[in-house]
Design a protein around this motif. Structure first.
Motif, short mmCIF file in Angstrom:
data_model
loop_
_atom_site.label_atom_id
_atom_site.label_comp_id
_atom_site.label_asym_id
_atom_site.label_seq_id
_atom_site.Cartn_x
_atom_site.Cartn_y
_atom_site.Cartn_z
N GLU A 139 17.36 -22.24 -7.19
CA GLU A 139 17.56 -21.91 -5.78
C GLU A 139 16.28 -21.39 -5.12
O GLU A 139 16.21 -20.23 -4.74
CB GLU A 139 18.69 -20.89 -5.62
CG GLU A 139 19.98 -21.42 -6.22
CD GLU A 139 21.21 -20.69 -5.71
OE1 GLU A 139 21.11 -20.08 -4.63
OE2 GLU A 139 22.24 -20.73 -6.38
N PRO A 140 15.27 -22.24 -5.00
CA PRO A 140 13.97 -21.76 -4.51
C PRO A 140 14.00 -21.27 -3.07
O PRO A 140 13.07 -20.60 -2.64
CB PRO A 140 13.07 -22.99 -4.64
CG PRO A 140 13.99 -24.15 -4.69
CD PRO A 140 15.24 -23.67 -5.32
N THR A 141 15.06 -21.56 -2.31
CA THR A 141 15.06 -21.10 -0.92
C THR A 141 16.20 -20.12 -0.64
O THR A 141 16.50 -19.84 0.52
CB THR A 141 15.21 -22.30 0.05
OG1 THR A 141 16.46 -22.94 -0.23
CG2 THR A 141 14.07 -23.28 -0.11
N ALA A 142 16.80 -19.57 -1.71
CA ALA A 142 17.93 -18.65 -1.50
C ALA A 142 17.50 -17.47 -0.64
O ALA A 142 16.46 -16.86 -0.87
CB ALA A 142 18.44 -18.15 -2.84
N GLY A 143 18.28 -17.18 0.37
CA GLY A 143 18.03 -16.02 1.22
C GLY A 143 16.85 -16.16 2.15
O GLY A 143 16.35 -15.17 2.66
N MET A 144 16.38 -17.38 2.39
CA MET A 144 15.23 -17.56 3.28
C MET A 144 15.70 -18.02 4.66
O MET A 144 16.72 -18.68 4.80
CB MET A 144 14.30 -18.64 2.71
CG MET A 144 13.36 -18.15 1.65
SD MET A 144 12.16 -19.42 1.31
CE MET A 144 11.23 -18.64 0.02
N SER A 145 14.89 -17.69 5.64
CA SER A 145 15.16 -18.18 6.99
C SER A 145 14.88 -19.68 7.03
O SER A 145 14.24 -20.23 6.13
CB SER A 145 14.27 -17.46 7.98
OG SER A 145 12.94 -17.86 7.76
N ARG A 146 15.34 -20.34 8.09
CA ARG A 146 15.16 -21.78 8.21
C ARG A 146 13.66 -22.14 8.19
O ARG A 146 13.23 -23.08 7.52
CB ARG A 146 15.83 -22.25 9.52
CG ARG A 146 15.86 -23.74 9.77
CD ARG A 146 16.36 -24.57 8.62
NE ARG A 146 17.80 -24.57 8.44
CZ ARG A 146 18.42 -25.23 7.47
NH1 ARG A 146 17.76 -25.93 6.58
NH2 ARG A 146 19.73 -25.17 7.34
N ALA A 147 12.86 -21.35 8.89
CA ALA A 147 11.42 -21.62 8.95
C ALA A 147 10.79 -21.50 7.57
O ALA A 147 10.03 -22.38 7.14
CB ALA A 147 10.76 -20.66 9.93
N ASP A 148 11.14 -20.41 6.86
CA ASP A 148 10.61 -20.22 5.51
C ASP A 148 11.05 -21.33 4.58
O ASP A 148 10.29 -21.81 3.74
CB ASP A 148 11.08 -18.87 4.95
CG ASP A 148 10.12 -17.74 5.29
OD1 ASP A 148 9.00 -18.07 5.74
OD2 ASP A 148 10.48 -16.57 5.10
N THR A 149 12.32 -21.73 4.74
CA THR A 149 12.85 -22.81 3.91
C THR A 149 12.02 -24.08 4.12
O THR A 149 11.62 -24.73 3.16
CB THR A 149 14.32 -23.07 4.28
OG1 THR A 149 15.03 -21.85 4.11
CG2 THR A 149 14.92 -24.13 3.38
#
Lengths: 252, 376
Positions: A174-184
């Motif tokens: 889950e490399p993008t867990a808990g990230m904002s859309r931009a960060d994702t």
């Protein structure tokens, strides 16, 4: 070519059957996503690749070598790196030191008693580590203590620590867990770019369909401990079994 | 941000350290510490704490049994004196070897656990060693009386054996008591400090810090933490053994009380008081504790009455009564209070205090720099 081949893997925790006869093949050079609803056994499966869990039955072959019974550090030395759901980094050390440690692990093996060399004179290690930090865009923060980074930066640092070892297989939990859309989106771009530069085979566990469809070349769907479906992302999208697993299984 | 550590800076730091140690008899004299017995203690306990810090400061593994290695080193040194002669160099080398082997055995078992369980295991081993030295191993340790060198011992390398000279450690004709003893210990401490500094700056040192910070990541980075911690444990045990040997080199007598848990606890206090994980901290902590022990334990009611003599009698008696609890035999109470204050207000020890003061000055500088900067 097959890089990772999982056949007939079963794993039970007491009465709960977490994995039920899982078969999975990851080909070299692909980005293989493993998706599935909560509790489907994705993390259990990943832990079977890296030596944290030992399957009750079945085999896990990596480049024609069995990974069963190997310790985590031996599996890494064989060429498998892992990114965790919450970044696992050396929080009290500087970014440069964080990346130097895996660089040395790659060069010197699981244990080396270099007690009289000066670390700051080892140009080979420093250059490699700096180059890896540049790859993820953290070179200007090389002397910062890792704990003071933002969560997104910590994840990039962890990625740099894995990439500097040029692994054959990179596992991303889950490399993008808990990230904002931009960060994702930034992370997706980074992973794509890294994929092109290094030609590393990747296995991604992910909830976010946006990430899966932007990155993956192959998708396996896991539900109740079994692979119910496998194929190209666009084929998976319309598969009724997948929709059943994601929506029908839940008691709403 | 850390200040940049360069080889040149380290070299200057080391030279300043060595010079400061060697000139101690001069600059410590005004503090009433310029006499050889106390200075020897500074050196020996400084070395002990430096070694302890290589384990605790770098890997975070808190050993509560390091006095066992001190004792093994002492007994080995005295036995080397008895068998080979009064030259301190074979005694030191034998003590390092014996304590290293002993540390390998204890470390191999204890390092299967971490955290509090590791501490308890090391404590248990040290207490076992202490009790063995007192009872079963009396033929080797001479039990309660303590092991000493006798005129009748073989001492095969001593040319003067049998001549009936004093039984003191003797380095090629120089008897290692008083200032000669201090300079010998100082030389050993400086070498020990240099080795510790090299370890701090080496790839091995960074791996030990990695053990402390995140063992999980270390495993998934292809590193095996176990041999790293074991190596640190053995090296640190060797330092303790060498410190034990130095005790016997300055005074050729070894007793089991050196292995007691209080001695293990003392080195923990020294390291934390000075600053665990720093190079200089443990040595400062050791010197400070030994200095205060020396001062406060020398006080008695008589001296207190002299100090508070200016007060009226009805005040003097209760104040003397109260303060006398903290001096003489009760000086550990003072140590306890000091330790609590340090841990609460300066968790990084004295070294943290220093770096806070330096930062205070730096901030003033950068403020004045900022005030002049807008010209750009």
């Amino acid at each position: 070519m097959e890089l990772l081949k999982v056949s007939g893997v079963n794993k039970a925790f007491g009465g709960l059957k977490a994995l039920n006869d899982v078969n999975l093949t990851v080909n070299e050079g692909t980005v293989h996503a493993i998706i599935g609803p909560n509790g489907a056994g994705k993390s259990t499966l990943l832990n079977c690749f890296v030596g944290r869990l030992i399957p009750d039955t079945g085999t896990v072959m990596f480049a024609d070598k069995s990974l069963i019974g190997l310790k985590a550090h031996q599996i890494n030395q064989a060429g498998v790196s892992r990114v965790f759901q919450t970044p696992e980094i050396f929080g009290e050390l500087s970014l440069l030191q964080n990346v130097m440690i895996p660089t040395m692990a790659k060069r010197d093996g699981e244990f080396a008693l270099h007690a009289f060399k000066r670390l700051d004179k080892d140009a080979e290690i420093i250059d490699t580590a700096l180059h890896s930090l540049e790859d993820v865009g953290l070179a200007d923060k090389k002397d910062v203590i890792a704990n003071s980074l933002s969560r997104g930066d910590k994840r990039r640092l962890e990625l740099a620590m894995c990439l500097v070892q040029s692994p054959r297989l990179l596992l991303l939990d889950e490399p993008t867990a808990g990230m904002s859309r931009a960060d994702t989106n930034n992370t997706i771009d980074l992973l794509k770019r890294i994929g092109e530069d290094h030609n590393i085979t990747k296995v991604v566990i992910e909830h976010d369909m946006h990430v899966v469809f932007s990155l993956a070349t192959t998708v396996s769907v896991l539900a109740q401990g079994t692979v119910i479906c496998e194929g190209k992302p666009q084929d998976i999208k319309g598969d009724p079994r997948v929709q059943e697993a994601y929506l029908g299984g839940a008691h709403l | 941000m850390q200040s940049k550590i360069t080889p040149t800076r380290d070299y200057i730091f080391f030279v300043v350290f060595a010079a400061a140690v060697l000139t101690m008899p001069i600059w410590l004299a005004p503090f009433g510490a310029g006499y050889p017995d106390l200075l020897q203690k500074f050196m020996i306990y400084g070395l002990f704490a430096t070694g302890f810090n290589l384990l605790f400061g770098l890997t975070g593994y808190l050993s509560f049994g390091h006095a066992a290695f001190l004792g093994v080193g002492s007994y080995t040194a005295v036995w080397t004196f008895k068998l080979l002669g009064m030259n301190p160099i074979p005694a030191a080398l034998m003590a390092i070897t014996a304590s290293g082997v002993f540390a390998l055995l204890i470390g191999y078992v204890s390092l299967r656990r971490s955290g509090i369980y590791f501490s308890i295991l090391t404590l248990a081993f040290a207490q076992m060693s202490y009790n063995l030295a007192y009872s079963v191993l009396t033929p080797i340790t001479n039990g309660e009386t303590g092991l000493r060198v006798l005129q009748s011992d073989p001492r095969i390398l001593d040319s003067s054996a049998g001549s009936g000279g004093p039984l003191l450690a003797n380095l090629f004709g120089i008897e290692l008591t008083g200032y000669a003893g201090f300079y010998f210990c100082a030389a050993v401490l400086i070498i020990g400090f240099y080795i510790a500094m090299r370890i701090f700056r080496s790839p091995f040192g960074i791996m030990l810090r990695a053990v402390k910070t995140n063992q999980n990541r270390m495993n998934y980075t292809g590193l095996n933490p176990r041999p790293y911690t074991l190596a640190a444990f053995v090296i640190s045990g060797m330092y303790a053994g060498l410190a034990g040997a130095l005790m016997c080199i300055t005074d050729p007598l070894a007793g089991a009380e050196r292995m007691q848990w209080t001695a293990s606890g003392e080195v923990v206090l020294m390291t934390i008081l000075g600053g665990a994980g720093t190079l200089l901290g443990p040595i400062l902590g050791a010197a400070l504790i030994k200095y205060f022990e020396n001062i406060f334990s020398a006080f008695n009611d008589q001296t207190l009455h002299e100090i508070f003599g200016f007060l009226p009698d009805f005040l003097e008696t209760p104040i003397v009564g109260l303060t006398s609890l903290f001096v003489g035999e009760g000086w550990h109470l003072t140590l306890g209070v000091l330790f609590m204050l340090i841990v609460i207000f300066l968790p990084g020890g004295i070294m943290e205090g220093f770096s806070r003061i330096i930062r205070l000055f730096r901030r003033d500088e950068s403020k004045s720099a900022a005030q002049t900067a807008p010209a750009e």
